[in-house]
Design a protein around this motif. Sequence first.
Motif, short mmCIF file in Angstrom:
data_model
loop_
_atom_site.label_atom_id
_atom_site.label_comp_id
_atom_site.label_asym_id
_atom_site.label_seq_id
_atom_site.Cartn_x
_atom_site.Cartn_y
_atom_site.Cartn_z
N HIS A 122 0.84 -1.20 0.00
CA HIS A 122 0.00 0.00 0.00
C HIS A 122 0.88 1.26 0.00
N GLU A 123 1.94 1.25 0.82
CA GLU A 123 2.82 2.41 0.89
C GLU A 123 3.55 2.64 -0.44
N LEU A 124 3.90 1.53 -1.12
CA LEU A 124 4.53 1.66 -2.43
C LEU A 124 3.55 2.20 -3.47
N ALA A 125 2.33 1.69 -3.46
CA ALA A 125 1.33 2.14 -4.42
C ALA A 125 0.99 3.61 -4.24
N GLU A 126 1.04 4.08 -3.00
CA GLU A 126 0.71 5.48 -2.71
C GLU A 126 1.91 6.41 -2.84
N GLY A 127 3.10 5.86 -3.09
CA GLY A 127 4.29 6.69 -3.25
C GLY A 127 4.90 7.15 -1.95
N ARG A 128 4.46 6.62 -0.82
CA ARG A 128 5.03 7.02 0.47
C ARG A 128 6.35 6.32 0.74
N LEU A 129 6.56 5.19 0.06
CA LEU A 129 7.85 4.53 0.04
C LEU A 129 8.21 4.24 -1.41
N VAL A 130 9.49 4.19 -1.70
CA VAL A 130 9.94 3.88 -3.06
C VAL A 130 10.97 2.76 -2.99
N GLN A 131 11.10 2.04 -4.10
CA GLN A 131 12.03 0.91 -4.21
C GLN A 131 13.19 1.34 -5.10
N PRO A 132 14.34 1.68 -4.52
CA PRO A 132 15.45 2.21 -5.32
C PRO A 132 16.06 1.19 -6.27
N PHE A 133 16.02 -0.11 -5.94
CA PHE A 133 16.67 -1.13 -6.74
C PHE A 133 15.68 -2.24 -7.07
N ALA A 134 15.84 -2.80 -8.25
CA ALA A 134 14.95 -3.90 -8.66
C ALA A 134 15.30 -5.21 -7.97
N LEU A 135 16.52 -5.31 -7.43
CA LEU A 135 16.97 -6.55 -6.82
C LEU A 135 16.14 -6.90 -5.59
N THR A 136 15.61 -8.10 -5.56
CA THR A 136 14.93 -8.63 -4.37
C THR A 136 15.51 -10.00 -4.05
N VAL A 137 15.36 -10.40 -2.79
CA VAL A 137 15.83 -11.73 -2.37
C VAL A 137 14.70 -12.39 -1.58
N PRO A 138 14.66 -13.73 -1.57
CA PRO A 138 13.62 -14.39 -0.78
C PRO A 138 13.86 -14.21 0.71
N ALA A 139 12.80 -14.02 1.44
CA ALA A 139 12.90 -13.91 2.89
C ALA A 139 13.29 -15.26 3.49
N GLU A 140 14.15 -15.23 4.49
CA GLU A 140 14.58 -16.46 5.14
C GLU A 140 13.56 -16.94 6.17
N ARG A 141 12.75 -16.04 6.69
CA ARG A 141 11.66 -16.37 7.61
C ARG A 141 10.35 -16.06 6.92
N GLN A 142 9.35 -16.89 7.12
CA GLN A 142 8.08 -16.75 6.41
C GLN A 142 6.92 -16.67 7.40
N TYR A 143 5.77 -16.25 6.89
CA TYR A 143 4.54 -16.27 7.67
C TYR A 143 3.82 -17.58 7.38
N GLY A 144 3.39 -18.23 8.46
CA GLY A 144 2.69 -19.51 8.29
C GLY A 144 1.41 -19.54 9.10
N LEU A 145 0.50 -20.38 8.67
CA LEU A 145 -0.80 -20.54 9.32
C LEU A 145 -0.81 -21.86 10.07
N ILE A 146 -1.08 -21.80 11.37
CA ILE A 146 -1.12 -22.99 12.22
C ILE A 146 -2.51 -23.09 12.84
N THR A 147 -3.16 -24.24 12.68
CA THR A 147 -4.47 -24.47 13.26
C THR A 147 -4.31 -25.29 14.53
N HIS A 148 -4.68 -24.69 15.67
CA HIS A 148 -4.59 -25.38 16.95
C HIS A 148 -5.86 -26.16 17.27
N ARG A 149 -7.02 -25.63 16.84
CA ARG A 149 -8.30 -26.30 17.08
C ARG A 149 -9.10 -26.28 15.79
N ALA A 150 -9.24 -27.44 15.18
CA ALA A 150 -9.95 -27.53 13.90
C ALA A 150 -11.44 -27.34 14.11
#
Length: 306
Positions: A250-278
């Motif tokens: 959202h911040e990129l789309a609104e121009g409040r942040l900019v991306q100076p370089f095209a280079l990106t790298v994969p994140a080493e930590r990820q967001y995951g979904l864990i179900t404790h009670r089905a």
Amino acid sequence: MTERPIRLPSFDALLAFEAVARAGSFEAAAAELALTASAVAKRVAGLEERLDLPLFVRQPPRGLSLTPAGHEYLPQVRQALALLQAMPLHQRAGTRRERLHVSSTPTFARQLIVPALPGFAAAHPDIELELTLSVPLLAEGDAGADVEIRHGAVPDDLAAGQVLLQDRLTPLAAPSLLARHAPLSTAADLLALPLLRTPLQPWAPWLRAAGLQDTPEPDTGPRLVDLGLVLAAALAGQGVALARLSLARHELAEGRLVQPFALTVPAERQYGLITHRASPAAQAFAGWLRAHCAAIGGAENSSGDR
């Protein structure tokens, strides 16, 4: 002399008292009433304060037992509840709502879940979603929730099938910060700017991919133990954030942040979904969130060369 009005206890407090008396503990009553044990305990404590009488004897770890006043009060409360339940208007069929407790890391909740919640509510009006925030770096997670969004390493903290997003990292900065410095022509020029730091996301992977593998981690400035705080500091022009494109879209789309370089790298930590009670509600939320994250990932992949 004017008589003081009768101060009746709340209906919720009477229900909590009756459920605890029958179930024998706050936890068992909470499961029946779809509340937390602390909420049930507060309702009972409020009732005792209103009556100016203890209704239970707390005997940890054995549990609760009724006081003499509680024994006398219980059949009266049950009779009153039975009268209310017998009223025809109270017996009309209604839609039963299923409560779902979702725990999430703060930034994921604010940036990804909350903006999309109207869509979930419209698709699942029978689910009452309770969203709480977990503590960053809390290794044991939040097993008290029905569903948890956790930030961690794969496979140590998360299984591959639990991952919600294949996030990409790249430096992001506020236009005001970039305007105060010389133009960034190469990745090395970035080192002249303050680099925001967090233990949740080291700079090493991006610096290594940019050919700056000998550059140490930044060691000045505040140490921000929350990805949302890193974004907030970048938005305030305090430094460059190594940020996830999913969280800053959202911040990129609104121009409040900019991306100076095209280079990106994969994140080493990820967001995951864990179900404790089905449950059907947990399954519905998991399906909705996975579809939402897939749409975000698809939009990122189509917006440019990664």
